[in-house]
Design an enzyme around this catalytic site. Structure first.
Site, short mmCIF file in Angstrom:
data_model
loop_
_atom_site.label_atom_id
_atom_site.label_comp_id
_atom_site.label_asym_id
_atom_site.label_seq_id
_atom_site.Cartn_x
_atom_site.Cartn_y
_atom_site.Cartn_z
N LYS A 102 0.45 5.54 6.82
CA LYS A 102 -0.93 5.16 7.11
C LYS A 102 -1.90 5.92 6.21
O LYS A 102 -1.59 6.98 5.71
CB LYS A 102 -1.24 5.50 8.57
CG LYS A 102 -0.54 4.60 9.54
CD LYS A 102 -1.21 4.64 10.88
CE LYS A 102 -0.63 3.55 11.74
NZ LYS A 102 -1.43 3.18 12.86
N ARG A 143 17.52 14.75 12.72
CA ARG A 143 17.69 16.20 12.80
C ARG A 143 18.95 16.68 12.09
O ARG A 143 19.11 17.85 11.82
CB ARG A 143 17.71 16.65 14.27
CG ARG A 143 16.44 16.31 15.02
CD ARG A 143 15.23 16.99 14.41
NE ARG A 143 15.26 18.42 14.60
CZ ARG A 143 14.65 19.04 15.59
NH1 ARG A 143 13.94 18.37 16.47
NH2 ARG A 143 14.72 20.34 15.69
N LYS A 203 -0.45 10.70 1.46
CA LYS A 203 0.39 10.14 0.40
C LYS A 203 -0.10 10.60 -0.98
O LYS A 203 0.69 11.09 -1.79
CB LYS A 203 0.38 8.61 0.43
CG LYS A 203 0.94 7.99 1.69
CD LYS A 203 0.99 6.48 1.59
CE LYS A 203 -0.38 5.82 1.53
NZ LYS A 203 -1.18 5.97 2.75
N ASP A 220 -1.96 4.26 -4.37
CA ASP A 220 -2.68 3.32 -3.54
C ASP A 220 -2.08 1.93 -3.45
O ASP A 220 -1.81 1.43 -2.38
CB ASP A 220 -4.14 3.19 -4.00
CG ASP A 220 -4.99 2.67 -2.89
OD1 ASP A 220 -5.07 3.37 -1.88
OD2 ASP A 220 -5.51 1.56 -3.00
N HIS A 222 0.85 -1.18 0.00
CA HIS A 222 0.00 0.00 0.00
C HIS A 222 0.89 1.23 0.00
O HIS A 222 1.67 1.42 0.92
CB HIS A 222 -0.87 -0.05 1.25
CG HIS A 222 -1.87 1.02 1.31
ND1 HIS A 222 -2.91 1.09 0.44
CD2 HIS A 222 -1.99 2.09 2.12
CE1 HIS A 222 -3.64 2.15 0.71
NE2 HIS A 222 -3.09 2.78 1.73
#
Lengths: 319, 91
Positions: free
Chosen positions: A162, A251, A167, A185, A146
């Site tokens: 998720k 970072r 996305k 997808d 996915h």
């Protein structure tokens, strides 16, 4: 994510390659449903001479001029014995190259053990190349995941995360910046060779995207042929996470992480998503950083080097 | 994690409108919702409509739904009910 067990039957190989290689079926018709499950091919040479340990069922066996010369030199009884040896194993099929006529004994055993014999006029090296290339492609391990696969600055970028993290929206933004959509997808991925991962969309979904509030749209219709790409090698995986799920993230730019799939891996970056952060911009810059890294240049490390140099000078002055 | 096996009962199957209902409902929950057609080990995201439409599930298709997250019980109950109610369609 699921891996599938792959195989091709001899009849499929025969059908697909019949024209390219001028394949003709010469016996063992009962074995047309035999399975080929490895792209690696073998030559029968040593097996005819009596050493059969290396033979593997599920691979395509080749018989060329060398093998024929060897068989022709044998007395009839020895030739019969030589032809029988390879059949101790369940062979998938035998390809006889260079327009050679396989000996009657071989045809007889092929019929008896249901092993198809395929004839071609093409020489061994070329037939071997053609057939292994076809099998390599067809038998590649596959999986589907996915995510959204994009082509950004020429590199294949897999966006994961998720549902609801953005996305598709990031993908659309990238398309607007001139990058290309491969699949939204769901991405079908296959591994070619030992480490090349190639992704494409399921045929049915091709070039479609779903965006909340807009519904299902067709990117090629809206943005033209240059906004899409059929398949793409995956060079980089980017995981989008909500800011609160992972407050820190890298970072400085030191972390080297990898996303594992199909027994290989691609570099992985994690981008926290929050309002005010333009994900498409971040993705595009991530790709630029990746390109620099590939050429041995580490933007973060360069900065730290400068810092260390400065600190060293400061220490020296103190001393 | 909760798993439920369901069967599509409405005449039209998981067509666009039914799939949209499914996705809308699934998206209301925090939990992950994954669908997997029985006898096939590929799983799909229940919050994405394209994946569900790709299944082209007709009446009688059976699949397993996995709910995983803090509100998994509520999600399972609501979604199973939606399917059992044939997506609010008459037949």
């Amino acid at each position: 994510m699921a891996e599938k067990e792959n195989f091709k039957t001899v009849s499929e190989l025969y059908r697909v390659k019949a024209r390219d290689l001028g394949l003709r079926l010469a016996g063992g018709v009962n074995g047309l449903e035999n399975r080929i499950d490895s792209p690696r091919t073998q030559k029968l040479a040593l097996a005819l001479a009596g050493y059969t340990d290396y033979l593997r069922s599920g691979r395509v066996q080749f018989l060329g001029r060398t093998e024929m010369n060897f068989l022709n030199r044998l007395e009839e009884a020895d030739r019969k014995e030589a032809c029988r040896r390879p059949f101790l194993l369940d062979l998938s099929c035998i390809v006889v190259t260079s327009g050679l006529e396989p000996p009657q004994e071989l045809r007889e055993y092929a019929r008896q053990f249901s092993v198809p014999i395929l004839l071609t006029n093409v020489v061994s090296t070329r037939a071997l190349d053609e057939i292994s290339e076809y099998l390599e492609e067809e038998l590649a391990p596959t999986t589907s995941i996915h995510g959204v696969l994009m082509e950004v600055l020429g590199l294949g970028v897999l966006l994961m995360g998720k549902s609801g993290v953005g996305k598709s929206e990031s993908g659309l933004e990238l398309v607007l910046r001139g990058h290309r959509l491969v699949s939204d997808d769901m991405v079908n991925i296959k591994r070619l060779g030992t480490e090349r991962l190639v992704g494409a969309g399921p045929d049915f979904l091709r070039f479609h995207m779903e965006l909340r509030g807009l519904g299902i749209i067709n990117i090629r219709d809206l943005f033209g042929i240059s906004s899409v790409s059929l398949q793409k090698q995956i060079d980089l995986a980017i995981e989008l996470v909500r800011w609160r799920d992972r407050s820190e993230g890298d970072r400085v730019g030191f972390e080297e992480r990898e996303y594992q799939l199909l027994d290989t891996s691609v570099p992985l970056m994690t981008l926290p998503v929050a309002s005010g952060r333009n994900v498409a911009t971040l993705v595009e810059v991530a790709v630029r950083i990746h390109m620099l890294k590939k050429q041995g240049y580490e933007p973060g490390a360069e900065f730290i080097n400068q810092l260390e140099k400065k600190m060293r000078l400061a220490r020296d002055e103190q001393a | 994690m909760i798993q439920r096996t369901v069967s599509i009962g409405n005449e039209l199957g998981l067509h666009a409108r039914a799939a949209a209902r499914f996705v809308k409902l699934a998206s209301q929950f925090e939990s992950d919702v994954k669908l997997c057609r029985l006898g096939n080990n590929e799983s799909l995201d229940g919050k994405s409509i394209l994946g569900i439409l790709l299944m082209a599930a007709v009446k009688g298709t059976r699949f397993q739904i996995t709910f995983d997250g803090c509100d998994e019980e509520l999600a399972a109950k609501a979604i199973v009910k939606l399917i059992e109610d044939r997506f609010g369609e008459e037949k």
